[in-house]
Enzyme design. Structure first.
Site, PDB file in Angstrom:
ATOM      1  N   GLU A 134       0.937  -1.348  -0.099  1.00 57.50           N
ATOM      2  CA  GLU A 134       0.049   0.074   0.153  1.00 57.50           C
ATOM      3  C   GLU A 134       0.747   1.078   0.002  1.00 57.50           C
ATOM      4  O   GLU A 134       0.352   2.370  -0.649  1.00 57.50           O
ATOM      5  CB  GLU A 134      -0.985   0.112   1.087  1.00 57.50           C
ATOM      6  CG  GLU A 134      -1.857  -1.085   1.137  1.00 57.50           C
ATOM      7  CD  GLU A 134      -2.696  -1.401  -0.003  1.00 57.50           C
ATOM      8  OE1 GLU A 134      -3.021  -0.223  -0.731  1.00 57.50           O
ATOM      9  OE2 GLU A 134      -3.067  -2.559  -0.262  1.00 57.50           O
ATOM     10  N   HIS A 137       1.875   2.455  -3.505  1.00 60.58           N
ATOM     11  CA  HIS A 137       0.871   3.070  -4.177  1.00 60.58           C
ATOM     12  C   HIS A 137       1.094   4.904  -4.049  1.00 60.58           C
ATOM     13  O   HIS A 137       0.963   5.393  -5.026  1.00 60.58           O
ATOM     14  CB  HIS A 137      -0.524   2.623  -3.809  1.00 60.58           C
ATOM     15  CG  HIS A 137      -0.976   1.499  -4.187  1.00 60.58           C
ATOM     16  ND1 HIS A 137      -1.185   1.257  -5.524  1.00 60.58           N
ATOM     17  CD2 HIS A 137      -1.373   0.338  -3.812  1.00 60.58           C
ATOM     18  CE1 HIS A 137      -1.585  -0.056  -5.903  1.00 60.58           C
ATOM     19  NE2 HIS A 137      -1.730  -0.719  -4.976  1.00 60.58           N
TER      20      HIS A 137
END
Length: 167
Positions: A134, A137
């Site tokens: 994550e 990202h």
């Protein structure tokens, strides 16, 4: 609460670098709730704000079996890492595709919680892998970037075909 549209690879908005969150607001709380709702609906274990076209440093995660341990990371920073591991990863922005990605086995992350309070967490296993995924990202990086150009092209073609079939 509302569900949010998840951007799909190769959408260039997934490459945008997220900016820090300066202030905890009621709007941010709504975004967090909407991100959790979207993540659970899509059957994910983590979601970065970038994936829903909100380019702020915000990640939500729940790697628990019962989906009852939601965690919020505002402005997360990877401050320490050790070892090496990896699993076949998937991604809500790259549906129906999985690939092995090398990751650190153990990490320490510093962030703010949903109330703006600073905290640090040490993680290993699935949580460590999910957090690294994550946080990638937030800097415009996808798990497909760890793959060879040929594999990445195959995934792009598969997703383009899926998109055509959905129309």
């Amino acid at each position: 609460m509302a569900t949010l549209d998840v951007l799909r690879f190769p959408d260039e908005r997934l490459r945008k670098i997220a900016t820090p969150i300066e202030k905890i607001t009621s709007d941010l709380e709504h975004i967090i709730e909407d991100m959790f709702e979207t993540m659970y609906l899509e059957e994910g274990i983590g979601l970065a704000a970038t994936q829903v076209n909100i380019h702020k440093r915000l990640v939500v995660v729940d790697t628990s079996e019962n989906r009852d341990q939601p965690m919020v990371f505002i402005n997360p920073e990877l401050i320490e890492k050790r070892g090496e591991t990896g699993i076949e990863e998937g991604c809500l922005s790259v549906p129906e595709c999985r690939a092995f990605v090398p990751r650190a086995e153990w990490i320490k992350v510093r962030a703010l919680d949903r109330h703006g309070e600073p905290f640090e967490i040490e993680a290993d296993g699935l949580l460590a892998i999910c957090l690294q995924h994550e946080m990638d990202h937030l800097v415009g990086k996808l798990f497909v970037d760890y793959l060879s150009p040929l594999k990445r092209q195959r995934i792009r073609q598969k997703l383009e075909k899926l998109a055509r079939n959905e129309r």
